[in-house]
Design a protein around this motif. Structure first.
Motif: not given
Length: 105
Positions: A16-31
């Motif tokens: 879950q921690s890896i998913r959270k990190l990746c989705t936080t970055i994706a959100s920041g990129l506007g994905f």
């Protein structure tokens, strides 16, 4: 409707921690992003939504990232799939690229 297209990103990892990190970055990129905790649940998601980019862990409990990659390329040949792992090897990197991975991290 703005007509704006957003890149659809899916992260597949049993941690879950890896998913959270990746989705936080994706959100920041506007994905537009979604996540799955297994390859099997990600395949179910593919039935309703076709992501443009998929980031998948190599080692998961039931289906490996390489098996998932092969299945995604059969279903969605244009999706870009990158494999991530903390347990990399030359052999799995070569296999991933032969199966059509965009990258091996």
């Amino acid at each position: 409707m703005s007509g704006e297209y957003k890149i659809r990103f899916l992260v597949v990892d049993d941690q879950q921690s890896i998913r959270k990190l990746c989705t936080t970055i994706a959100s920041g990129l506007g994905f537009d992003y979604s996540e799955a905790d297994s390859a099997e649940s990600a395949l179910v998601k593919l039935e309703n939504d076709a992501p443009d980019i998929i980031l998948v862990d190599l080692r998961m409990s039931q289906m490996s990232g390489l098996e998932f990659l092969a299945e995604v390329k059969r279903i969605l040949p244009r999706a870009e799939v990158s494999i991530m792992t903390g347990y990399g090897s030359i052999e799995t990197a070569v296999q991933a690229m032969k199966l059509g991975a965009y990258d091996y991290i």
